[in-house]
Design a protein around this motif. Structure first.
Motif, short mmCIF file in Angstrom:
data_model
loop_
_atom_site.label_atom_id
_atom_site.label_comp_id
_atom_site.label_asym_id
_atom_site.label_seq_id
_atom_site.Cartn_x
_atom_site.Cartn_y
_atom_site.Cartn_z
N ILE A 391 9.18 60.81 29.62
CA ILE A 391 8.32 59.66 29.37
C ILE A 391 8.84 58.84 28.18
O ILE A 391 8.98 57.61 28.26
N ALA A 392 9.16 59.53 27.08
CA ALA A 392 9.63 58.83 25.87
C ALA A 392 10.95 58.10 26.11
O ALA A 392 11.13 56.95 25.69
N MET A 393 11.89 58.74 26.82
CA MET A 393 13.20 58.13 27.05
C MET A 393 13.14 56.99 28.06
O MET A 393 13.92 56.04 27.99
N THR A 394 12.21 57.05 29.00
CA THR A 394 12.01 55.94 29.94
C THR A 394 11.54 54.70 29.19
O THR A 394 12.06 53.59 29.40
N ILE A 395 10.58 54.88 28.31
CA ILE A 395 10.08 53.77 27.50
C ILE A 395 11.20 53.20 26.62
O ILE A 395 11.36 51.97 26.51
N LEU A 396 12.00 54.09 26.03
CA LEU A 396 13.09 53.64 25.16
C LEU A 396 14.09 52.78 25.92
O LEU A 396 14.51 51.71 25.45
N LEU A 397 14.50 53.20 27.11
CA LEU A 397 15.47 52.44 27.90
C LEU A 397 14.90 51.09 28.32
O LEU A 397 15.60 50.07 28.27
N ILE A 398 13.63 51.07 28.72
CA ILE A 398 13.00 49.81 29.11
C ILE A 398 13.00 48.82 27.94
O ILE A 398 13.32 47.63 28.10
N VAL A 399 12.67 49.31 26.77
CA VAL A 399 12.65 48.46 25.57
C VAL A 399 14.05 47.93 25.25
O VAL A 399 14.22 46.75 24.93
N GLN A 400 15.06 48.79 25.37
CA GLN A 400 16.44 48.36 25.11
C GLN A 400 16.87 47.28 26.10
O GLN A 400 17.54 46.31 25.74
N LEU A 401 16.50 47.44 27.37
CA LEU A 401 16.86 46.46 28.39
C LEU A 401 16.17 45.12 28.15
O LEU A 401 16.79 44.06 28.31
N ILE A 402 14.91 45.17 27.75
CA ILE A 402 14.18 43.93 27.45
C ILE A 402 14.86 43.18 26.31
O ILE A 402 15.08 41.96 26.38
N PHE A 403 15.24 43.92 25.26
CA PHE A 403 15.92 43.28 24.13
C PHE A 403 17.28 42.74 24.55
O PHE A 403 17.68 41.64 24.15
N PHE A 404 18.00 43.50 25.37
CA PHE A 404 19.33 43.07 25.81
C PHE A 404 19.27 41.76 26.58
O PHE A 404 20.03 40.83 26.32
N PHE A 405 18.37 41.67 27.54
CA PHE A 405 18.29 40.45 28.35
C PHE A 405 17.81 39.25 27.52
O PHE A 405 18.23 38.11 27.73
N GLY A 406 16.96 39.52 26.53
CA GLY A 406 16.56 38.46 25.62
C GLY A 406 17.71 38.02 24.74
O GLY A 406 17.95 36.83 24.54
N PHE A 407 18.49 38.98 24.24
CA PHE A 407 19.64 38.69 23.38
C PHE A 407 20.75 38.01 24.17
O PHE A 407 21.45 37.13 23.66
N ASN A 408 20.91 38.37 25.44
CA ASN A 408 22.00 37.87 26.26
C ASN A 408 21.84 36.41 26.62
O ASN A 408 22.78 35.77 27.12
N THR A 409 20.66 35.84 26.41
CA THR A 409 20.45 34.43 26.69
C THR A 409 20.98 33.53 25.57
O THR A 409 21.10 32.33 25.72
N LYS A 410 21.37 34.18 24.44
CA LYS A 410 21.87 33.43 23.29
C LYS A 410 23.36 33.14 23.47
O LYS A 410 24.07 33.87 24.14
N PRO A 411 23.89 32.11 22.82
CA PRO A 411 25.32 31.80 22.91
C PRO A 411 26.17 32.90 22.27
O PRO A 411 25.73 33.59 21.36
N ASN A 412 27.39 33.06 22.76
CA ASN A 412 28.39 34.00 22.23
C ASN A 412 27.95 35.45 22.32
O ASN A 412 28.36 36.29 21.54
N SER A 413 27.04 35.76 23.21
CA SER A 413 26.62 37.16 23.36
C SER A 413 27.50 37.87 24.33
O SER A 413 28.24 37.28 25.07
#
Length: 413
Positions: A391-413
């Motif tokens: 349960i804890a690791m599923t939540i962790l991966l979901i959070v990392q993916l959300i941050f990644f896709f948000g970060f990836n919308t920025k230039p030079n990512s």
């Protein structure tokens, strides 16, 4: 002849990956042999020492990653002075931590219900050596000297395997003490080859202010993330050793060792990922393709391991540890899922660390603490402990993916 020609054509990175696989295989063999020789109860004590070694590796990894990163960013005299500084502080911290382990060895014995306190005393002596070894590896990693980096892992692994098993077979002394001796001696072997050029802890000049701020920030955040790694990756074994009897703790230790194979292999990609990402980011190039490639590798690998653990759990347990551990087989695939989720999220976390993005580090810390709290309150069975981690690791991966896709919308990512 064909093998020799093929090896010559391989790049240093590919040779390092092959070496990492062999080192991981050797470390696994080390644990498997110990598990078979000692049996579940004695292996539980051995697993605590091995877990302490993993904890130490995470602490020392702060110095290795910082050394690797700034070996790419800094140049000439500033770099040489930086390396002198990290050696100085690493030795100081190593001596303090080693001293604390020795002083509180009796307390550690009581907490983890081990047969001897001397295993912790011997282990404490080796702690400063590990820190020196880690900085040496950081120099090789940052300068892309993967052949030498691989050699340090090989010498450590081979010496630990040969010396520890040899001592156990030859001497009629408590196994945990012999394992601690083997670990400490192997750390000395892990220093070779050693980067001696311009190494000194005397005549150290302060870093320029613009570099000092960057270095300090990276050290603090990396240290915090490595602390979360310690919590997530090792707290379960320590808590199980505390809450459960020796036999059950030994069974869980064997489960953890098999289930974590994907995580240990993932470290190989972390070693390659950091200097590449730092270099490309420094040059203004896209870094996402590197991350994507390694995430795909780890996902495929982890999926195959989980599938194998699901289809043939008893066969895997019997082949690796023997029939004495067979009762833990039903939990194997579940634990492999938890470890796989952590390994994938870990790749994202180190990617963000390379780019000086620290929100994922804080999020990992919160999830790590949450996992510990949940296990403290819910440890009615070994199955319950494993489900909590999924349960804890599923939540962790979901959070990392959300941050990644948000970060990836920025230039030079």
């Amino acid at each position: 002849m064909i093998i020799s020609t093929t090896l010559k054509k391989l790049s240093a990175e590919h040779k390092f990956m092959i070496s990492a696989l062999l080192v991981n295989a050797g470390n696994y063999l080390y644990n498997l042999v110990l598990g078979r020789i000692l049996g579940p109860e004695q292996f539980a004590d051995a697993a605590i020492l091995i877990t302490f070694l993993l904890v130490l590796s995470f602490v020392a990894m702060t110095f290795q990653l910082a050394t690797a990163k700034f070996s790419v960013l800094l140049e000439k005299e500033v770099l040489q002075n930086f390396i002198k500084l990290v050696y100085k502080y690493a030795i100081m911290i190593g001596l303090v931590l080693g001293g604390l382990v020795i002083i509180f060895s009796k307390t550690l014995q009581g907490t983890f219900r081990t047969q001897s306190q001397f295993m912790f005393i011997i282990f404490g002596i080796g702690i400063p050596i590990y820190f020196i070894m880690s900085i040496n590896r950081g120099v090789f990693q940052g300068s892309n000297k993967f052949n030498k980096l691989a050699s340090t892992f090989q010498t450590e692994m081979i010496s630990r395997l040969v010396i520890t098993i040899g001592l156990i077979l030859l001497l009629n002394i408590q196994s945990s003490i012999l394992i601690a001796i083997g670990i400490t001696i192997s750390l000395i072997f892990g220093l070779f080859p050693f980067h001696l050029k311009n190494i000194s802890i005397s005549k150290i000049k302060p870093l320029p202010s613009k570099h000092k701020k960057h270095v300090t920030k990276f050290f603090i955040l990396t240290a915090f993330y490595e602390l979360t790694q310690i919590i997530i990756n090792n707290s379960d074994i320590m808590l199980v050793k505390h809450y459960f009897e020796g036999y059950e703790a030994g069974l869980y230790a064997s489960l953890a060792l098999i289930g974590r194979v994907v995580y240990f292999v993932a470290w190989m990609f972390v070693m390659l990922l950091l200097p590449k990402v730092v270099t490309k980011h420094k040059n203004g190039e896209a870094t996402t393709p590197i991350l994507s490639k390694y995430v795909v590798y780890i996902t495929i690998l982890s999926s195959l391991i989980v599938l194998g653990c699901y289809l043939f759990p008893e066969l895997v347990i019997d082949l690796m540890f023997g029939s004495a551990y067979i009762s833990i087989a039903p939990l194997l695939w579940k634990y492999a899922i938890a470890t796989s989720l952590f390994a994938i999220s870990n790749i994202f976390a180190y990617y963000f660390l390379s780019l000086d993005q620290y929100i994922p580090v804080i999020l990992s810390g919160l999830l790590g603490i949450t996992q510990v709290i949940l296990i403290i309150f819910f440890h009615g069975s070994l199955s319950e402990v494993v489900i909590i981690q999924i349960i804890a690791m599923t939540i962790l991966l979901i959070v990392q993916l959300i941050f990644f896709f948000g970060f990836n919308t920025k230039p030079n990512s």
